[in-house]
Design an enzyme around this catalytic site. Sequence first.
Site, mmCIF file in Angstrom:
data_model
loop_
_atom_site.group_PDB
_atom_site.id
_atom_site.type_symbol
_atom_site.label_atom_id
_atom_site.label_comp_id
_atom_site.label_asym_id
_atom_site.label_seq_id
_atom_site.Cartn_x
_atom_site.Cartn_y
_atom_site.Cartn_z
ATOM 1 N N CYS A 29 0.809 -1.229 0.000
ATOM 2 C CA CYS A 29 0.000 0.000 0.000
ATOM 3 C C CYS A 29 0.839 1.275 0.000
ATOM 4 C CB CYS A 29 -0.935 -0.003 1.200
ATOM 5 S SG CYS A 29 -1.984 -1.461 1.279
ATOM 6 N N HIS A 31 -9.066 2.853 -2.434
ATOM 7 C CA HIS A 31 -7.640 2.565 -2.276
ATOM 8 C C HIS A 31 -7.115 1.664 -3.392
ATOM 9 C CE1 HIS A 31 -3.830 1.526 -0.603
ATOM 10 N NE2 HIS A 31 -4.202 0.416 0.006
ATOM 11 N N CYS A 36 0.264 2.682 6.384
ATOM 12 C CA CYS A 36 0.672 1.324 6.718
ATOM 13 C C CYS A 36 0.693 0.524 5.421
ATOM 14 C CB CYS A 36 -0.308 0.691 7.708
ATOM 15 S SG CYS A 36 -1.999 0.567 7.052
#
Length: 436
Positions: A99, A392, A422
Amino acid sequence: MRQALPLVTRQGDRIAIVSGLRTPFARQATAFHGIPAVDLGKMVVSELLARSEIPADAIEQLVFGQVVQMPEAPNIAREIVLGTGMNVHTDAYSVSRACATSFQAVANVAESLMAGTIRAGIAGGADSSSVLPIGVSKALARVLVDVNKARTTRQRLTLFSRLRLRDLLPVPPAVAEYSTGLRMGDTAEQMAKTYGITREQQDALAYRSHQRAAQAWAEGKLAEEVMTTYAPPYKNPFSEDNNIRGNSTLADYAKLRPAFDRKHGSVTAANSTPLTDGAAAVILMTESRAKELGLRPLGYLRSYAFTAIDVWQDMLLGPAWSTPLALERAGLTMADLTLFDMHEAFAAQTLANLQLLGSERFARDVLGRAQATGEVDDTKFNVLGGSIAYGHPFAATGARMITQTLHELRRRGGGFGLVTACAAGGLGAAMVLEAE
């Protein structure tokens, strides 16, 4: 506090971010259904170059990322160069940090600028949750390899006869950590229980995220940084993120059932970020190169930090680890920040990180620091909403956050902003940005 580490070239130039752009973000199997990440990447880079009016041959490097990679295009960065009319001699390579992938892409281009090997580059990422590499079982994969080497039809039939019906079923991409078998949602549930984060608190954060994102769109704050796209059959424009629920109420969030721990959990689809398709990119160059081209930078990269922690527990605490390091390298404290933007993978993860950033005990016993990083002022935190609302696309989120934060800093008259995320594998990333 340790000595700050300024991000400058050998000539003393700062690292300028002169432009940033993204596609609208689309929920899985909606507006970008059937469009692979490489095409989303081409869309955003083509439009970014057109809007910036920077000569294509001025870009000397492109670093791009994709988390859910497609076997037919393993180096998405090079495919973007070849598919957008950029100079074929432009250096291009791909990166992946889950991510935090576009954080890594930005850091890599910045390091090339500081080393003096380039003067301008593009960093970004794209992902599609609608076009996935559907695989085959290990048994079928092995037979297919052996069949390719078999010399007779009889040998081939013998190999195929070993397969069972279940071996022929398609295998979707894994959603669990390779090393632990845990899903990120499982870790979010663990963190909610460990740090006493209630369902009501998670739903409230998710509601806040959607309301602020909807307001940002309504006030026209995102129009400059989000392009209009056209997907096949190229009839209807798609120009706004389609996950934002501006008309939702807190009561709506309370109706959803837990998604991971079905009996005792608090993490739901509504207080988590959804699977999303999209792409984002930024142009970086040395400060002197920007002046040569007559460009006013959006802002500057002041510092960055990447961290890694254990994956069995608290795997999503990357921001609590990387934020103090990035602030230290920038020579700043939490109080110096105008904006603080954190990736919202899950409301539980976000709230746990916020809690620990203000914890003296965590700083002392876990980080080995004399004092807490600092409480995050709610008036500075995710002021335009976050990933729960926007969605996302894994590799694109960092570039979205950077561009969005710099534009908002400019609207507020400048200052410092920190963006942090994160990432799977216990990874964390943070960057300090500066706008004038």
